[in-house]
Design an enzyme around this catalytic site. Structure first.
Site, PDB file in Angstrom:
ATOM      1  N   HIS A 306       0.843  -1.182   0.000  1.00  0.00           N
ATOM      2  CA  HIS A 306       0.000   0.000   0.000  1.00  0.00           C
ATOM      3  C   HIS A 306       0.877   1.229   0.000  1.00  0.00           C
ATOM      4  O   HIS A 306       1.921   1.243   0.661  1.00  0.00           O
ATOM      5  CB  HIS A 306      -0.914   0.015   1.241  1.00  0.00           C
ATOM      6  CG  HIS A 306      -2.064   0.935   1.087  1.00  0.00           C
ATOM      7  ND1 HIS A 306      -1.974   2.266   1.378  1.00  0.00           N
ATOM      8  CD2 HIS A 306      -3.322   0.713   0.627  1.00  0.00           C
ATOM      9  CE1 HIS A 306      -3.141   2.830   1.116  1.00  0.00           C
ATOM     10  NE2 HIS A 306      -3.971   1.917   0.653  1.00  0.00           N
ATOM     11  N   ASP A 363      -7.847  -5.499   0.278  1.00  0.00           N
ATOM     12  CA  ASP A 363      -8.354  -6.419  -0.743  1.00  0.00           C
ATOM     13  C   ASP A 363      -7.947  -7.868  -0.514  1.00  0.00           C
ATOM     14  O   ASP A 363      -8.440  -8.761  -1.205  1.00  0.00           O
ATOM     15  CB  ASP A 363      -7.852  -5.990  -2.129  1.00  0.00           C
ATOM     16  CG  ASP A 363      -8.477  -4.670  -2.549  1.00  0.00           C
ATOM     17  OD1 ASP A 363      -9.650  -4.462  -2.217  1.00  0.00           O
ATOM     18  OD2 ASP A 363      -7.787  -3.871  -3.196  1.00  0.00           O
TER      19      ASP A 363
HETATM   20  N1  ACO Z   1       4.047  -7.953  -4.772  1.00  0.00           N
HETATM   21  C1  ACO Z   1       5.371  -7.952  -5.052  1.00  0.00           C
HETATM   22  N2  ACO Z   1       6.126  -6.831  -5.044  1.00  0.00           N
HETATM   23  C2  ACO Z   1       5.523  -5.677  -4.737  1.00  0.00           C
HETATM   24  C3  ACO Z   1       4.155  -5.608  -4.425  1.00  0.00           C
HETATM   25  C4  ACO Z   1       3.410  -6.801  -4.439  1.00  0.00           C
HETATM   26  N3  ACO Z   1       2.108  -6.789  -4.166  1.00  0.00           N
HETATM   27  N4  ACO Z   1       3.815  -4.304  -4.163  1.00  0.00           N
HETATM   28  C5  ACO Z   1       4.933  -3.602  -4.297  1.00  0.00           C
HETATM   29  N5  ACO Z   1       5.982  -4.416  -4.649  1.00  0.00           N
HETATM   30  C6  ACO Z   1       7.383  -4.023  -4.812  1.00  0.00           C
HETATM   31  C7  ACO Z   1       7.605  -3.289  -6.138  1.00  0.00           C
HETATM   32  O1  ACO Z   1       7.967  -4.184  -7.165  1.00  0.00           O
HETATM   33  C8  ACO Z   1       8.714  -2.353  -5.763  1.00  0.00           C
HETATM   34  O2  ACO Z   1       9.910  -3.103  -5.706  1.00  0.00           O
HETATM   35  P1  ACO Z   1      11.319  -2.404  -6.113  1.00  0.00           P
HETATM   36  O3  ACO Z   1      11.513  -1.296  -5.133  1.00  0.00           O
HETATM   37  O4  ACO Z   1      12.319  -3.503  -5.980  1.00  0.00           O
HETATM   38  O5  ACO Z   1      11.149  -1.897  -7.515  1.00  0.00           O
HETATM   39  C9  ACO Z   1       8.392  -1.936  -4.328  1.00  0.00           C
HETATM   40  O6  ACO Z   1       7.657  -3.051  -3.795  1.00  0.00           O
HETATM   41  C10 ACO Z   1       7.556  -0.672  -4.219  1.00  0.00           C
HETATM   42  O7  ACO Z   1       6.404  -0.835  -5.042  1.00  0.00           O
HETATM   43  P2  ACO Z   1       5.671   0.360  -5.749  1.00  0.00           P
HETATM   44  O8  ACO Z   1       4.760  -0.188  -6.801  1.00  0.00           O
HETATM   45  O9  ACO Z   1       6.672   1.390  -6.169  1.00  0.00           O
HETATM   46  O10 ACO Z   1       4.848   0.940  -4.513  1.00  0.00           O
HETATM   47  P3  ACO Z   1       3.608   1.902  -4.595  1.00  0.00           P
HETATM   48  O11 ACO Z   1       3.461   2.548  -3.282  1.00  0.00           O
HETATM   49  O12 ACO Z   1       3.738   2.786  -5.794  1.00  0.00           O
HETATM   50  O13 ACO Z   1       2.399   0.906  -4.911  1.00  0.00           O
HETATM   51  C11 ACO Z   1       0.623  -0.612  -4.716  1.00  0.00           C
HETATM   52  C12 ACO Z   1       1.450   0.482  -4.009  1.00  0.00           C
HETATM   53  C13 ACO Z   1       0.166  -0.109  -6.083  1.00  0.00           C
HETATM   54  C14 ACO Z   1      -0.621  -0.902  -3.876  1.00  0.00           C
HETATM   55  C15 ACO Z   1       1.495  -1.875  -4.864  1.00  0.00           C
HETATM   56  O14 ACO Z   1       1.925  -2.329  -3.596  1.00  0.00           O
HETATM   57  C16 ACO Z   1       0.763  -3.015  -5.610  1.00  0.00           C
HETATM   58  O15 ACO Z   1       0.774  -3.033  -6.838  1.00  0.00           O
HETATM   59  N6  ACO Z   1       0.121  -3.964  -4.864  1.00  0.00           N
HETATM   60  C17 ACO Z   1      -0.616  -5.028  -5.487  1.00  0.00           C
HETATM   61  C18 ACO Z   1      -1.957  -4.506  -5.963  1.00  0.00           C
HETATM   62  C19 ACO Z   1      -2.900  -4.233  -4.814  1.00  0.00           C
HETATM   63  O16 ACO Z   1      -3.081  -5.038  -3.905  1.00  0.00           O
HETATM   64  N7  ACO Z   1      -3.562  -3.074  -4.892  1.00  0.00           N
HETATM   65  C20 ACO Z   1      -4.575  -2.669  -3.910  1.00  0.00           C
HETATM   66  C21 ACO Z   1      -4.093  -1.532  -3.071  1.00  0.00           C
HETATM   67  S1  ACO Z   1      -5.300  -1.092  -1.863  1.00  0.00           S
HETATM   68  C22 ACO Z   1      -6.451  -0.273  -2.740  1.00  0.00           C
HETATM   69  O17 ACO Z   1      -6.200   0.428  -3.674  1.00  0.00           O
HETATM   70  C23 ACO Z   1      -7.795  -0.443  -2.379  1.00  0.00           C
END
Ligand code: ACO
Length: 427
Positions: A306, A363
């Protein structure tokens, strides 16, 4: 003068006010930065940018705190109903009995859709995603109610708000009924908000339908937990669209589309598809976790991570408990819940997830509940939209109340400099 920050660029120093929110959050106010210095700030993804001051929802991502209008989410989840929470978010205070009764009554009054909406849904392909159908139908409400589109007319706004909250469950259920070829049901206004939604979704004209109180309570809880989350992607979209002075229906339709994405509300559908795929492919939880970590693989561990919560998501804690409760009370054994628990346990101990502060979000477990009560997978995000609607409305309302200017970010241009036009024969 209060606290200030100084910004030095070359030989010039600019003094910027520091403002403080009611929970001690501090921000550098850069409203006049460009006019003073000619410079703008650059913050792709807005991780460091406050777009507004808001009195609706408070989150402390480090401590795992979520409050609507000052009330902890844990208290609201335990003691309130979704309709009460919707009132709280939109009007700022918990309703007294009379206010709540009037609000409920007005929502009941507006549950029906114009009869012509049936042909609107029938014109869509059977496999249309409910989020596309919901967004289109909400935008189309503006065509049916041209008398209530003025965003700064309090009476028109009030009517539109009640219409929207009352009709979105009917709209979502019509999208579903059309996809399975069943007749559209009329709302049953003797039922409560969630009971009526279950009736719209699962009743047919040929048989009696009884609302299961366990299911009704579980959905009500999920709607409360989804009701607002300050300036997330869909809410910011609603605010940005709303700032153009377009009507409420158009702004909310945009919010529904933003919510649909798999990085946002669409993740709840993806979580269950991920769990089903793990079960069907016979993968172990460990194999999937390794896959989610791999740079060569595009699959993430859906329902994890998140932007704001870097310790735990308080909604996930409540939902996980509710998940066990509901499944127990329904007597359902869920293989998917077992896989989810195993994935969570592995990920929480894994260096990759620990380092990046990735925890289960709202979620991760919600889909297991939806699945256990027979909700079709592609309806999950539409249910999220029903829950988030009061939050979108409250934020839209605040935007107009604060008379905020049109939202219009700037950019740093990095494209070609001016160049001479080449005629097509010479390219
Ligand atoms: N699984 C594996 N790796 C992940 C995940 C995940 N679920 N989420 C983040 N990462 C990793 C990224 O690859 C990145 O790695 P790096 O630094 O080595 O490149 C690091 O963690 C940071 O991730 P970002 O995408 O830059 O973080 P951001 O804060 O922008 O994204 C988000 C948050 C979009 C929720 C992300 O964690 C994600 O895609 N999660 C999965 C989708 C999800 O569950 N979304 C629902 C969110 S809650 C809502 O909106 C209701």
């Amino acid at each position: 003068m209060g606290e200030t920050a100084e910004l030095r660029i070359g030989n010039e120093t600019y003094t910027l006010p520091v403002i403080e929110g009611s929970e001690g959050e501090r921000a550098i106010d850069i409203e006049n930065l460009r006019s003073q210095s000619g410079l703008i700030t650059l913050d792709p993804g807005y991780g460091n940018t406050g777009s507004c001051q808001s009195a609706v929802t408070f989150i402390d991502g480090e401590k795992g705190i979520l409050r609507y209008r000052g009330y902890p989410i844990e208290d609201l989840a335990e003691k309130s109903s979704f309709v009460e929470v919707a009132y709280l978010l939109i009007y700022g205070d918990l309703p007294n009995k009379e206010q709540l009764d009037n609000f409920r009554e007005s929502l009941r009054y507006h549950t029906m859709l114009h009869e012509d909406f049936k042909s609107f849904f029938s014109a869509m392909p059977k496999d249309a995603h409910p989020m596309a159908a919901c967004s289109a139908a909400v935008a189309a409400l503006a065509t049916f109610y041209p008398d209530s589109l003025e965003p700064r007319d309090p009476h028109q706004v009030e009517v539109s708000i009640h219409r929207l909250i009352a009709k979105l469950p009917t709209i979502a259920s019509y999208a579903y009924k059309h996809s399975i070829g069943q007749p559209f049901m009329y709302p049953d206004n003797r039922l409560k908000y969630v009971g009526n939604f279950l009736h719209l979704m699962f009743a047919t004209p040929c048989e009696d339908f009884t609302v299961d109180p366990v299911v009704e309570k579980a959905i009500d809880l999920l709607l409360i937990l989804h009701a607002d989350h300050e300036q997330n992607c869909s809410t910011s979209s609603v605010r940005l669209i709303g700032s153009s002075m377009v009507n409420l229906f158009a702004a909310i339709s945009g919010g529904i589309n933003a919510l649909w994405g798999p990085r946002h509300g669409g993740a709840n559908q993806d979580v269950i598809e991920m769990l089903l795929a793990i079960a069907e492919e016979g993968l172990t939880a460990r194999e999937f976790v390794e896959r989610a970590k791999s740079r060569d693989d595009t699959s993430r561990l859906m329902g994890f991570g998140h932007r704001v919560y870097k310790n735990f998501d308080p909604r996930a804690t409540i939902i996980k408990k509710a998940c066990y409760d509901v499944l127990n009370r329904l007597g359902v054994h869920s293989k998917l819940l077992e896989i989810a628990v195993e994935l969570e346990e592995l990920a929480l101990k894994d260096e990759y997830f620990v380092e990046r502060k990735l925890y289960p979000n709202v979620d991760f477990y919600s889909g297991v509940i939806y699945n256990a009560i027979g909700t079709p997978v592609n309806m999950f995000t539409a249910m999220f939209a029903i829950g988030r609607l009061p939050g979108w409305i409250a934020q839209w309302h605040e935007l107009h109340h604060d008379k905020q200017k049109i939202g219009r970010p700037r950019q740093v241009y990095v494209g070609p400099n001016q160049r001479p036009y080449t005629l097509i024969e010479q390219r």
